[in-house]
Design an enzyme around this catalytic site. Sequence first.
Site, short mmCIF file in Angstrom:
data_model
loop_
_atom_site.label_atom_id
_atom_site.label_comp_id
_atom_site.label_asym_id
_atom_site.label_seq_id
_atom_site.Cartn_x
_atom_site.Cartn_y
_atom_site.Cartn_z
N GLY A 47 65.52 -19.31 47.45
CA GLY A 47 64.14 -19.11 47.03
C GLY A 47 63.65 -17.85 47.70
O GLY A 47 64.04 -17.60 48.85
N ALA B 192 68.27 -8.99 46.56
CA ALA B 192 68.26 -7.66 47.20
C ALA B 192 66.86 -7.37 47.74
O ALA B 192 66.69 -6.95 48.90
CB ALA B 192 68.67 -6.59 46.19
N GLY B 193 65.87 -7.60 46.89
CA GLY B 193 64.49 -7.33 47.30
C GLY B 193 64.04 -8.25 48.44
O GLY B 193 63.28 -7.84 49.31
N ASP B 194 64.51 -9.48 48.43
CA ASP B 194 64.13 -10.44 49.48
C ASP B 194 64.72 -10.01 50.83
O ASP B 194 64.05 -10.08 51.87
CB ASP B 194 64.66 -11.85 49.15
CG ASP B 194 64.23 -12.32 47.78
OD1 ASP B 194 63.20 -11.82 47.28
OD2 ASP B 194 64.92 -13.19 47.21
N ASN C 232 56.54 -9.86 43.06
CA ASN C 232 57.62 -10.64 42.45
C ASN C 232 57.18 -11.39 41.18
O ASN C 232 57.06 -12.62 41.18
CB ASN C 232 58.12 -11.68 43.49
CG ASN C 232 59.50 -11.32 43.98
OD1 ASN C 232 60.24 -10.58 43.33
ND2 ASN C 232 59.86 -11.86 45.14
N TYR D 262 65.73 -24.37 35.21
CA TYR D 262 64.92 -24.79 36.37
C TYR D 262 64.35 -26.19 36.21
O TYR D 262 63.93 -26.57 35.12
CB TYR D 262 63.72 -23.85 36.55
CG TYR D 262 64.09 -22.46 37.01
CD1 TYR D 262 64.19 -22.16 38.36
CD2 TYR D 262 64.33 -21.44 36.09
CE1 TYR D 262 64.52 -20.88 38.78
CE2 TYR D 262 64.68 -20.17 36.50
CZ TYR D 262 64.76 -19.89 37.85
OH TYR D 262 65.10 -18.63 38.27
N TRP D 263 64.31 -26.94 37.31
CA TRP D 263 63.55 -28.19 37.39
C TRP D 263 62.63 -28.01 38.59
O TRP D 263 63.00 -28.35 39.71
CB TRP D 263 64.49 -29.37 37.66
CG TRP D 263 65.48 -29.65 36.59
CD1 TRP D 263 65.36 -30.55 35.57
CD2 TRP D 263 66.79 -29.06 36.44
NE1 TRP D 263 66.50 -30.55 34.79
CE2 TRP D 263 67.39 -29.65 35.30
CE3 TRP D 263 67.51 -28.09 37.16
CZ2 TRP D 263 68.67 -29.31 34.86
CZ3 TRP D 263 68.78 -27.74 36.72
CH2 TRP D 263 69.34 -28.34 35.59
#
Length: 312
Positions: free
Chosen positions: A28, A256-258, A165, A100-101
């Site tokens: 996440g 990458a951004g995280d 984001n 996704y759930w």
Amino acid sequence: MKKIHFLGECMVELRSTQPNTMQQSFAGDVYNSSVYLKRCFPDIQSGLITSIGEDSLSTKMLGVFSNEKIITDFVFRHPTKVAGMYLIETDEFGERSFIYWRSDAAARKVVEFLDDDVLEQLAESDMFFVSGISLAVLEPTTRSSFWDKVSFLKNRGVKIVFDPNYRPRLWVNEDEAREQFDQAFAFADITLPGVEDLSDLYQIQNSQELVEFCKAKNISEVVVKDGPASVVSYDGQQTTSHQITPVEHVVDTTSAGDAFNGAYLGARLSGYDIEKAVRYAALAAGIVIQHRGAIAPKMAFDTAFKHGVDAL
Ligand code: ADP
């Protein structure tokens, strides 16, 4: 010891490996950033603010947070909800798709746990990080209360950090997202946007336009990510373009951004200037994209980061 808290959601990640076989991990955006910050700068306290369930997978998730030395004082356990989950499938052409759930996940309820006592403790932090994904998953009825709490922290001197984001499918429509992003930009002391994140919502096409947009909002620390193309920063006075050395063998650009955000903020909290912090951030992101998945194996990452720092 400097301290930062990241608010948002960590999910159970499932990945199809072979037919009828799945690999399970946790990921996440804010969790990823908190992990990379701690790995790159072990002297900084990196904490998560989220809500998980009382189920066994949530307990396993909490164990992984602790293994990564993340502060879990504000990881709350919801009595009836469980953690969100997603599945990554890769087709025969290597193209990934996600299911996704998460629409009823415990993390959507996190604001309910932020009482006066918790806020007093959070006010001791140096930074409070929120992303566009965090904003999207918060229960809409808790939004105004959330912004009151952000305002409280800002008034107490905690620096508010925002990475937009933007994930269109998490929002009802663009207006809803824009309204929340406007709020976040109004509170932000530091913002770490990607050009792509704001192109649809604000018709921004390049780094320079994005810096101008943030200047108009009186944000005094801006770092614009644009993949391998460039990083452009603004320090309240000057705009600087930073060279990124392209990675030759990119395996997977997930997170990458995280990683960039985590390493950048860790460097800033360690007292480094923006230019040096960007170098650390680009180094961390460049390592992560050479590994599959959001969280690179710890030993491989730590070794590559240490070597990279020696060469900076
Ligand atoms: P996001 O994950 O938010 O989409 P970007 O794709 O803009 O983020 O990438 C974040 C950072 O990762 C960039 O600023 C850069 O430092 C690094 N990065 C991304 N792609 C590459 C690449 N091909 N080579 C080297 N660094 C890269």
